[in-house]
Design an enzyme around this catalytic site. Structure first.
Site, PDB file in Angstrom:
ATOM      1  N   ARG A   1       8.487   4.726 -13.818  1.00  0.00           N
ATOM      2  CA  ARG A   1       8.945   4.151 -13.252  1.00  0.00           C
ATOM      3  C   ARG A   1       7.532   3.066 -12.808  1.00  0.00           C
ATOM      4  NH1 ARG A   1      10.897   7.364  -9.992  1.00  0.00           N
ATOM      5  NH2 ARG A   1       9.189   7.024  -8.334  1.00  0.00           N
TER       6      ARG A   1
ATOM      7  N   LYS B   1      12.762 -17.122   1.966  1.00  0.00           N
ATOM      8  CA  LYS B   1      12.510 -16.475   0.860  1.00  0.00           C
ATOM      9  C   LYS B   1      14.713 -16.486   1.245  1.00  0.00           C
ATOM     10  CE  LYS B   1      13.055 -13.029  -2.210  1.00  0.00           C
ATOM     11  NZ  LYS B   1      12.963 -12.221  -3.104  1.00  0.00           N
TER      12      LYS B   1
ATOM     13  N   LYS C   1       6.451  -8.769   3.028  1.00  0.00           N
ATOM     14  CA  LYS C   1       8.022  -9.258   2.443  1.00  0.00           C
ATOM     15  C   LYS C   1       9.309  -8.726   3.446  1.00  0.00           C
ATOM     16  CE  LYS C   1      11.443  -8.456  -0.392  1.00  0.00           C
ATOM     17  NZ  LYS C   1      12.481  -8.377  -0.733  1.00  0.00           N
TER      18      LYS C   1
ATOM     19  N   GLU D   1      12.898 -13.161   4.389  1.00  0.00           N
ATOM     20  CA  GLU D   1      14.014 -13.186   3.437  1.00  0.00           C
ATOM     21  C   GLU D   1      14.555 -13.163   4.012  1.00  0.00           C
ATOM     22  OE1 GLU D   1      15.400 -11.376   0.246  1.00  0.00           O
ATOM     23  OE2 GLU D   1      13.744 -10.584   0.653  1.00  0.00           O
TER      24      GLU D   1
END
Length: 331
Positions: A46, A219, A136, A177
């Site tokens: 990752r 968003k 976010k 978002e």
């Protein structure tokens, strides 16, 4: 002064010709993506994959910010730079996903609410110290038989607003978002109706929480027909003027579809916001396909990422054409 600083960061995130890379996949999601190319999702794999993205030379010309995951913001490149440092050296602003994921809403079959408020103030302070400058939080709204309910939308709106207020308190620009999912056979009219209702309730909640709109970004989903609807249609959006910009999510669209829709929106006249992007899969899918875990393919994968970022930069100006989709195209 704090809000002025946040407003400056918000404006930089939607600077002309730039957009955001969403690299904040949870562990299960990144595992699926790596598995699709035959790569085992170890911490090192990752880290390696994300280093490919973050160290692509020149990508800071097209990417303004990167949303990181808790694991990622603590990782380093092979030459011992933190990912935050590697991004900042390219002029890219580091951000962080802070929600804990969407979970089934009790007594509301088929609907979800996003968790993560517990301990959020403490986590935000730590992320700010680690170098994050924006955050976010994602809510998901499904369209189906008798859903979404107003209560589900209101609950997610309240959670988004509480998160946004805490983020600004912690000196982080919140990206809000509220994603109305495109899954289903609904029409574009139904998608627009639910999106409009969702945004109205979200901005009402943001006002109630006294969130500074000039120091946040929205968003939203693009307004599209459901994936299973025979007739696909184009995009519309409605948002308060005070918000500096809209960073659209790709929402399961292909990389080309997302770029084409972004380009179409930037042909609209007299739009009061910057119409930008915050793409995850639409930027990363071609990179994964090119890389496939092969050390010999890193340069090719980075070239693919650079090209996709360049294409979306062109779309920010409404100057993207499908002729730009040439193999190994160089900006």
């Amino acid at each position: 002064m704090k809000n002025e600083n946040l407003e400056s960061i918000a404006r930089k995130l939607v600077a002309a010709g730039k957009g955001i890379l969403a690299a904040d996949e949870s562990s299960p999601t990144i595992e699926k993506r790596l598995k699709s190319i035959g790569v085992v999702s170890t911490e090192e794999n990752r880290r390696w994959y994300r280093e490919i993205l973050f160290t692509t030379a020149g990508v800071g010309e097209f990417i303004s910010g990167v949303i990181l995951f808790d694991e990622t913001i603590r990782q380093k490149t092979r030459d011992d730079r933190t990912f935050v440092e590697a991004l900042e050296q390219q002029g890219i602003i580091p951000g962080i996903k802070v929600d804990k994921g969407a979970k089934p809403m009790a007594n509301f079959p088929g609907e979800k609410i996003t968790e993560g408020l517990d301990g959020l103030r403490k986590r935000l302070a730590e992320y700010r110290q680690l170098g994050a400058r924006f955050a976010k939080w994602r809510a998901v709204i499904s369209i189906g038989d008798k859903i979404p309910t107003r209560r589900c939308i209101e609950t997610n709106a309240e959670l988004l607003a509480h998160y946004a207020a805490l983020s600004q308190e912690a000196d982080l620009v919140p990206i809000v978002e509220p994603e109305v999912l495109m899954d289903g056979a609904h029409t574009i009219e139904r998608h627009f109706e639910v999106t409009e209702q969702t945004l109205e309730l979200v901005f009402h909640a943001l006002s109630e929480q006294r969130v500074t709109l000039e120091a946040m970004l929205l968003k939203p989903n693009m307004v599209l027909s459901g994936k299973d609807c025979p007739q696909q249609a184009s995009v519309q959006e409605v948002v308060p003027v005070a918000v500096p910009g809209l960073v659209f999510l790709s929402g399961g669209q292909s990389d080309l579809e997302a770029t084409e829709h972004l380009n179409a929106m930037n042909h609209l006249d007299h739009v009061p916001w910057e119409l930008s992007f915050s793409f995850g899969r639409a930027l990363q899918a071609p990179v994964l396909k090119a890389w496939k875990g092969d050390p010999a393919k890193v340069a090719e994968a980075q070239q693919v990422f650079h090209h996709r970022a360049w294409c979306n930069s062109k779309a920010r100006f409404g100057k993207y054409t499908t002729e730009m989709e040439v193999k190994n195209a160089v900006a």
